[in-house]
Design a protein around this motif. Structure first.
Motif, PDB file in Angstrom:
ATOM      1  N   GLN B  85       4.309  21.221  16.399  1.00 24.50           N
ATOM      2  CA  GLN B  85       5.500  20.471  15.988  1.00 24.50           C
ATOM      3  C   GLN B  85       5.419  19.013  16.419  1.00 24.50           C
ATOM      4  O   GLN B  85       5.831  18.114  15.693  1.00 24.50           O
ATOM      5  N   LEU B  86       4.879  18.812  17.610  1.00 23.03           N
ATOM      6  CA  LEU B  86       4.716  17.436  18.091  1.00 23.03           C
ATOM      7  C   LEU B  86       3.756  16.671  17.181  1.00 23.03           C
ATOM      8  O   LEU B  86       4.013  15.519  16.811  1.00 23.03           O
ATOM      9  N   ALA B  87       2.658  17.319  16.823  1.00 25.26           N
ATOM     10  CA  ALA B  87       1.688  16.668  15.944  1.00 25.26           C
ATOM     11  C   ALA B  87       2.323  16.296  14.618  1.00 25.26           C
ATOM     12  O   ALA B  87       2.073  15.220  14.066  1.00 25.26           O
ATOM     13  N   ARG B  88       3.160  17.208  14.125  1.00 24.77           N
ATOM     14  CA  ARG B  88       3.818  16.921  12.843  1.00 24.77           C
ATOM     15  C   ARG B  88       4.688  15.670  12.956  1.00 24.77           C
ATOM     16  O   ARG B  88       4.661  14.792  12.093  1.00 24.77           O
ATOM     17  N   GLN B  89       5.465  15.588  14.009  1.00 28.31           N
ATOM     18  CA  GLN B  89       6.345  14.426  14.170  1.00 28.31           C
ATOM     19  C   GLN B  89       5.527  13.149  14.290  1.00 28.31           C
ATOM     20  O   GLN B  89       5.856  12.120  13.688  1.00 28.31           O
ATOM     21  N   ILE B  90       4.490  13.208  15.096  1.00 27.09           N
ATOM     22  CA  ILE B  90       3.667  12.022  15.290  1.00 27.09           C
ATOM     23  C   ILE B  90       3.019  11.590  13.987  1.00 27.09           C
ATOM     24  O   ILE B  90       3.032  10.405  13.626  1.00 27.09           O
ATOM     25  N   GLU B  91       2.458  12.566  13.258  1.00 25.55           N
ATOM     26  CA  GLU B  91       1.782  12.214  12.006  1.00 25.55           C
ATOM     27  C   GLU B  91       2.746  11.579  11.006  1.00 25.55           C
ATOM     28  O   GLU B  91       2.430  10.577  10.347  1.00 25.55           O
ATOM     29  N   ARG B  92       3.920  12.175  10.909  1.00 28.48           N
ATOM     30  CA  ARG B  92       4.877  11.658   9.923  1.00 28.48           C
ATOM     31  C   ARG B  92       5.370  10.255  10.262  1.00 28.48           C
ATOM     32  O   ARG B  92       5.488   9.400   9.389  1.00 28.48           O
ATOM     33  N   HIS B  93       5.661  10.064  11.532  1.00 24.41           N
ATOM     34  CA  HIS B  93       6.109   8.727  11.924  1.00 24.41           C
ATOM     35  C   HIS B  93       4.978   7.718  11.790  1.00 24.41           C
ATOM     36  O   HIS B  93       5.178   6.573  11.360  1.00 24.41           O
ATOM     37  N   ALA B  94       3.793   8.131  12.172  1.00 19.71           N
ATOM     38  CA  ALA B  94       2.657   7.214  12.065  1.00 19.71           C
ATOM     39  C   ALA B  94       2.450   6.785  10.619  1.00 19.71           C
ATOM     40  O   ALA B  94       2.240   5.603  10.326  1.00 19.71           O
ATOM     41  N   ARG B  95       2.504   7.741   9.711  1.00 15.66           N
ATOM     42  CA  ARG B  95       2.297   7.441   8.291  1.00 15.66           C
ATOM     43  C   ARG B  95       3.318   6.427   7.795  1.00 15.66           C
ATOM     44  O   ARG B  95       2.994   5.536   7.015  1.00 15.66           O
ATOM     45  N   ARG B  96       4.545   6.578   8.263  1.00 14.24           N
ATOM     46  CA  ARG B  96       5.573   5.632   7.825  1.00 14.24           C
ATOM     47  C   ARG B  96       5.342   4.231   8.355  1.00 14.24           C
ATOM     48  O   ARG B  96       5.864   3.271   7.820  1.00 14.24           O
ATOM     49  N   HIS B  97       4.555   4.155   9.411  1.00  9.72           N
ATOM     50  CA  HIS B  97       4.212   2.838   9.934  1.00  9.72           C
ATOM     51  C   HIS B  97       2.856   2.373   9.395  1.00  9.72           C
ATOM     52  O   HIS B  97       2.304   1.388   9.871  1.00  9.72           O
ATOM     53  N   GLY B  98       2.313   3.109   8.450  1.00  6.97           N
ATOM     54  CA  GLY B  98       1.048   2.709   7.873  1.00  6.97           C
ATOM     55  C   GLY B  98      -0.174   3.110   8.672  1.00  6.97           C
ATOM     56  O   GLY B  98      -1.261   2.583   8.447  1.00  6.97           O
ATOM     57  N   TYR B  99      -0.015   4.037   9.594  1.00  8.84           N
ATOM     58  CA  TYR B  99      -1.140   4.504  10.414  1.00  8.84           C
ATOM     59  C   TYR B  99      -1.588   5.905   9.998  1.00  8.84           C
ATOM     60  O   TYR B  99      -0.779   6.738   9.624  1.00  8.84           O
ATOM     61  N   SER B 100      -2.886   6.143  10.119  1.00 10.70           N
ATOM     62  CA  SER B 100      -3.422   7.486   9.921  1.00 10.70           C
ATOM     63  C   SER B 100      -3.683   8.129  11.277  1.00 10.70           C
ATOM     64  O   SER B 100      -3.887   7.422  12.266  1.00 10.70           O
ATOM     65  N   VAL B 101      -3.694   9.445  11.274  1.00  7.91           N
ATOM     66  CA  VAL B 101      -3.893  10.176  12.523  1.00  7.91           C
ATOM     67  C   VAL B 101      -5.203  10.946  12.498  1.00  7.91           C
ATOM     68  O   VAL B 101      -5.450  11.776  11.634  1.00  7.91           O
ATOM     69  N   LEU B 102      -6.013  10.646  13.478  1.00  9.15           N
ATOM     70  CA  LEU B 102      -7.267  11.360  13.707  1.00  9.15           C
ATOM     71  C   LEU B 102      -6.957  12.364  14.806  1.00  9.15           C
ATOM     72  O   LEU B 102      -6.546  11.972  15.905  1.00  9.15           O
ATOM     73  N   ILE B 103      -7.140  13.658  14.503  1.00  9.96           N
ATOM     74  CA  ILE B 103      -6.702  14.668  15.467  1.00  9.96           C
ATOM     75  C   ILE B 103      -7.876  15.389  16.098  1.00  9.96           C
ATOM     76  O   ILE B 103      -8.914  15.608  15.462  1.00  9.96           O
ATOM     77  N   ALA B 104      -7.744  15.721  17.358  1.00  8.44           N
ATOM     78  CA  ALA B 104      -8.762  16.508  18.055  1.00  8.44           C
ATOM     79  C   ALA B 104      -8.082  17.512  18.974  1.00  8.44           C
ATOM     80  O   ALA B 104      -7.054  17.215  19.578  1.00  8.44           O
ATOM     81  N   ASP B 105      -8.677  18.671  19.050  1.00 13.84           N
ATOM     82  CA  ASP B 105      -8.158  19.778  19.859  1.00 13.84           C
ATOM     83  C   ASP B 105      -9.043  19.889  21.095  1.00 13.84           C
ATOM     84  O   ASP B 105     -10.244  20.138  20.981  1.00 13.84           O
ATOM     85  N   SER B 106      -8.474  19.685  22.271  1.00 15.42           N
ATOM     86  CA  SER B 106      -9.307  19.694  23.482  1.00 15.42           C
ATOM     87  C   SER B 106      -9.570  21.093  24.013  1.00 15.42           C
ATOM     88  O   SER B 106     -10.235  21.236  25.040  1.00 15.42           O
TER      89      SER B 106
END
Lengths: 370, 370
Positions: B85-106
């Motif tokens: 859920q956190l990733a979803r929020q971050i991705e959506r907000h980032a996209r609205r600011h014109g940013y893409s999200v590169l994700i990695a699972d540690s």
DNA sequence: TTGAATTGCGCAAACGATTGTGCAACGCTC
DNA sequence: GAGCGTTGCACAATCGTTTGCGCAATTCAA
């Protein structure tokens, strides 16, 4: 690109060593031998690189190599448990193959999805994994992919014909329906999510196939639901339970929908499985712990993630002009405690048998393109 | 980089129009007026670009601009509902600011995490959002970040001192414990996840604070659990329920742990909340539908995602040399049906009151760096 | 008509890494 | 000593976009 003090460029390293940038590049990319760099120089470069903690600029590499070693992943909802688990599998397998994952959430919206696809293209991902939103069809933005490799997950498309990996949703619903039928259930209804989405429609079709084959009624009055949420499922289950002939069994075509059914049953003081049997789709940790634990149809998420990635990597490595590969992976029924056996008890005559999905019925199906 | 037929470069477009690449670039980046491109030429370029469906190469742009408009997100487990859920929020907000999200699972592994961080650096993300794995401390790889903006989520670190956004786990556990105490509970135990992780330890501390303030026992024999899984929680709950004085209430310090407690209770034929009360941490859809629906401490995931992203974007836009910002967001108790009121019933004398978290107790706390 | 100011571009260098090719230096053989 | 082969590099062009600066053409004012 501002370099932090901890990450010099090849240029600064070369200057410090008194060699050319080309030499540093050849050593760090593991090609010292191919380009005949001496062992002494190679070791000098490697030591200096290790000491400085240099991080090679993947941007510059990608531009020159015309390859980013990244894949795009566009899914309808990152927080949906199915897609979250799928994303995890994809990311982990990708990383082991040296690929990074650029993720985008299409918010179950075709327009957002189209934008996400364009964004992935602008970032020159080597390939794209796409779990399309249900409706409307998304073929238009897919045309802009051109020759760029793309694999669908959880969906099949005819135009453009793209390779895909999905679970055998239809077969899953058949298995679930037969499971109920074999336990004496004759009135079996479906609580669906969004009509028109691939998984949903396949599952409805599977339910119909099994019902029809057993000569049982499978008209539209036995299907309820307009969207994939607890509230929509609650209303749908309420309608099925309160109007017309009450079903003895319900297929909840997704785990969120199962929650709606459970809520509706509780509201109506209907006990599961005593008064109503329930089979849900897609396993979750909680489903095994509820009271009663739910009988579910489980998707092979790990295999899905692995296969979709490997299909894409194969396409990236070697574009093929043949018909697209389509893998339909088997699902299985996990029997727990939410289905009541309605058959008359005949003591010591017929052994009660627990039948899981027969493996021979569920071999991976490779479907030819239309 | 192979150009698909559907995506020409600025160069091919310029050649077709008889203008320079520079002119096409200036028009497409919205800078026609600044560079004094005529309206006629501007329109010609825009029409041709629209007709060809050109997708500007973000790689080349990023190299030239020294800025990728992407952020890295490294989390311990993508499929964990909280992080999904956190990733979803971050991705959506980032996209609205014109940013893409590169994700990695540690993968909850410090070594994998260190590699993921380096990978993000090599891809020149403009900033990094990191949810550190619990143990061991991850400060070493963070030093390689240098001046690159990084914000922690769900964790505070003293060295290096990084900006962070977390929920007030401690306060959440205090609220949950007080909730039970106010309902007559005196023997309150904890089923924990992995000791040494931030959220876990904060919650234990909060429980201790509330218990000690009420003069109630809070020794280590009332805390059980060695890992964040159903099985570990099942064993821990079993130990608490079967050995020593049975608690009347349990805090399950995560939703997966709550499932373990529910399972242990069922195994021991202990009814919730009749025989044992339960407060769980982190809401999930299922938690409201179980029998009984669970009383939980809910994290503000949407706000977490939004704030961590905005903190990072602020750092990217304007690096600051002051002490790092640390936002501790309030949590709240959602009362459902898993807590029994042990107080004697005094008819019509004391009104039964339902007390949620008092807002004044839960304003965002900004903590000064040590 | 002349000179100054304005308009509207194109050229070339930059970003950082990669790679084909040429060349200097060295060693070996006759 | 001369010629050939080998070694071990460095140079320059490439990838696609961006941007400072110069210059040709046009317009305006005296």
């Amino acid at each position: 690109m501002p370099q932090s003090p901890a990450s010099p460029s090849l240029k600064t390293l070369a200057a410090a060593l008194g060699v050319s940038v080309a030499t540093v590049s050849r050593v760090l990319s593991g090609q010292a031998e191919r380009y005949r760099i001496s062992v002494a120089t190679r070791n000098r470069v490697l030591e200096a690189a290790s000491a400085s903690g240099i991080v090679v600029d993947q941007l510059a590499r990608s531009l020159r190599l015309r390859r980013t070693l990244s894949i795009g992943l566009v899914i309808p909802d990152i927080s949906n448990p199915f897609f979250a688990q799928l994303a995890r599998q994809i990311e982990r397998h990708a990383r082991r193959h040296g690929y990074s994952v650029l993720i985008a959430d299409s918010e179950e919206d075709a327009e957002v999805e189209a934008q996400a696809i364009r964004l992935m293209l602008s970032r020159r991902v080597d390939g794209l994994i796409l779990a399309p939103v249900g409706t409307p069809a998304t073929s238009a933005p897919l045309r802009s992919l051109g020759a760029r490799p793309c694999v669908l997950v959880d969906r099949l498309l005819d135009d453009p014909p793209l390779p895909a990996v999905t679970s055998d949703h239809r077969r899953g619903a058949e298995i679930a329906t037969l499971h109920l039928i074999e336990r004496g259930h004759r009135r079996i209804a479906c609580v669906q999510g969004s009509p028109g989405t691939f998984a949903n429609d396949e599952r409805i079709a599977g339910w119909r196939t099994a019902m029809a084959a057993s000569g049982l009624p499978c008209g539209p009055e036995r299907v309820a639901g307009t969207g994939y949420s607890i509230d929509a499922a609650l209303a749908a289950a309420h309608a099925l339970l309160m109007r017309g002939e009450r079903p003895t069994g319900i297929l909840a075509l997704g785990n969120v929908l199962a929650l709606g059914v459970l809520q509706a049953a509780r509201d109506a003081r209907i006990s599961i499985p005593d008064d109503l049997s329930l089979v849900a789709f897609d396993d979750q940790l909680w489903a095994a712990v509820t009271s009663p634990p739910l009988t579910i149809i489980e998707q092979p998420i790990e295999a899905l993630g692995r296969e979709v990635l490997e299909l894409l990597l194969a396409r990236i490595a070697s574009p093929t002009g043949g018909p697209p590969t389509r893998n339909i992976l088997p699902v299985r029924l996990i029997e727990r405690g939410s289905v009541r056996d309605l058959r008359p008890k005949i003591p010591a005559l017929v052994p009660i048998s627990h039948r899981a999905a027969d493996p021979s019925d569920n071999a991976t199906r490779r479907v030819a393109a239309p």
